[in-house]
Design an enzyme around this catalytic site. Structure first.
Site, PDB file in Angstrom:
ATOM      1  N   CYS A  83       7.531  -0.724  -2.482  1.00  0.00           N
ATOM      2  CA  CYS A  83       8.765  -1.498  -2.670  1.00  0.00           C
ATOM      3  C   CYS A  83       9.930  -1.026  -1.823  1.00  0.00           C
ATOM      4  CB  CYS A  83       9.153  -1.536  -4.145  1.00  0.00           C
ATOM      5  SG  CYS A  83       9.747   0.053  -4.810  1.00  0.00           S
TER       6      CYS A  83
ATOM      7  N   ARG B 146       1.910  -2.095  12.200  1.00  0.00           N
ATOM      8  CA  ARG B 146       1.281  -3.155  11.406  1.00  0.00           C
ATOM      9  C   ARG B 146       0.663  -2.591  10.131  1.00  0.00           C
ATOM     10  NH1 ARG B 146       1.580  -7.782  14.104  1.00  0.00           N
ATOM     11  NH2 ARG B 146       0.202  -8.836  12.606  1.00  0.00           N
TER      12      ARG B 146
ATOM     13  N   ASP C 295      11.431 -10.601  -4.427  1.00  0.00           N
ATOM     14  CA  ASP C 295      10.722  -9.321  -4.458  1.00  0.00           C
ATOM     15  C   ASP C 295       9.449  -9.461  -3.632  1.00  0.00           C
ATOM     16  OD1 ASP C 295       9.490  -6.929  -5.050  1.00  0.00           O
ATOM     17  OD2 ASP C 295       9.442  -7.231  -7.222  1.00  0.00           O
TER      18      ASP C 295
ATOM     19  N   GLU D 180       0.855  -1.198   0.000  1.00  0.00           N
ATOM     20  CA  GLU D 180       0.000   0.000   0.000  1.00  0.00           C
ATOM     21  C   GLU D 180       0.882   1.236   0.000  1.00  0.00           C
ATOM     22  OE1 GLU D 180      -0.380   2.194   2.850  1.00  0.00           O
ATOM     23  OE2 GLU D 180      -0.069   0.942   4.629  1.00  0.00           O
TER      24      GLU D 180
ATOM     25  N   HIS E 279      11.831   1.023  -8.718  1.00  0.00           N
ATOM     26  CA  HIS E 279      11.446  -0.242  -8.086  1.00  0.00           C
ATOM     27  C   HIS E 279      12.669  -0.928  -7.502  1.00  0.00           C
ATOM     28  CE1 HIS E 279       9.108  -3.629  -6.963  1.00  0.00           C
ATOM     29  NE2 HIS E 279       9.824  -4.460  -7.700  1.00  0.00           N
TER      30      HIS E 279
END
Length: 291
Positions: A88, A83, A143, A58, A128
């Site tokens: 990435c 939490r 990944d 997210e 990324h």
């Protein structure tokens, strides 16, 4: 800046050892991994599967303008302590530090996202982050931060053959000093990203994170996006469209109201929904999604 625990061969004091052990204990508890850990391919696969099932993808802090920090303290506080999920730079930097703490030979790589782009599209920025792990002299791609198309297991980087997983098949093709990673989705190979060969300095991650979390062209600044992958299904939320892809091939797509989006974030994506997210959730509920 990103920071990582010392490699196993580096001299460390007892305090550093204790901090690393405490970090690893908290990380393993966060992903629900109670078994033994070892720097093996089986160990890597187990950690990767547990991570993507427990920690959702997210970027709500980019959408709301709260900003995203990727130093170790901020990532641990958010993804472990609160939490929350992340994207990435958060997910894979956390995963990399955990792998190094266990004793894996691992490093970060940067790539250019090519998802949903034609092959002849102009180059995209390097936004990324992934992890490369060497086991027995072989390189493996791990990944945990590519949303609804994240590889669910390590991928060999020295074979160009299709690599089946419990979800899609993947392949990693070498192009000079770079790799192109693709997934077979609904019968077609779709490129996810292209990776540079050399592990970059930490400042390059900082620059990529700054662009992704603040630049007006970043889709994370305009769309509510969440994803989670389990052994049974992939769940993806894009504004008001929730897509569930089961491992048996069934696909379910539904459009959600604001209240349903909030419930999905909590119940499917396991996020502690914050009151200040509501404005972004209500905007997402009215979105018109093409494709």
């Amino acid at each position: 800046m990103l920071d990582y625990p010392a490699a196993p061969s580096d001299p460390v004091d007892d305090g550093a050892d204790a901090r690393t052990e405490a970090f690893l204990s908290r990380y393993l508890a966060r992903i629900g991994h109670a078994g033994p850990v070892a720097p093996t391919l089986e160990g890597l696969a187990a950690l990767q599967a547990a991570h993507i099932a427990a920690i959702p993808f997210e970027a709500i802090d980019a959408l709301t303008g709260a900003g995203i920090e990727i130093d170790a303290g901020a990532v641990d506080a958010k993804l472990i302590g609160q939490r929350r999920g992340g994207y990435c730079f958060e997910q894979n930097s956390l995963f990399l530090r955990a792998l190094l703490a266990i004793g894996f030979d691992a490093e970060g790589l940067l790539g250019r996202v090519r998802w949903m782009l034609p092959d002849d599209a102009p180059p995209t920025p390097r936004t990324h982050m992934v992890v490369r792990v060497r086991l027995g002299g072989r390189p493996w791609l791990a990944d945990v931060g590519f949303g609804a198309a994240v590889p669910p297991q390590p991928l060999s980087m020295d074979s160009e053959e299709p690599q089946p997983t419990r979800h899609e098949s993947y392949r990693v093709v070498r192009h000079g000093d770079a790799w192109q990673v693709a997934a077979s989705i609904e019968g077609a190979w779709r490129t996810l990203y292209r990776l540079d060969h050399v592990s970059p300095p930490p400042i390059d991650y900082e620059l990529g994170n700054w662009y992704t979390s603040t630049h007006p062209d970043s889709h994370f600044r305009h769309q509510l996006i969440a994803a989670r992958t389990t052994a049974e299904a992939r769940y993806g939320l894009r504004d008001n469209r929730l897509t569930t892809r089961l491992t048996d091939g069934r696909i379910d797509r539904r459009y959600l109201t604001a209240d349903e989006i909030e419930r999905a974030l909590s119940e499917i994506f396991l996020l502690p929904v914050r009151p200040h997210w509501r404005a972004a959730i209500e905007r997402a509920a009215t979105a018109e999604i093409a494709g």
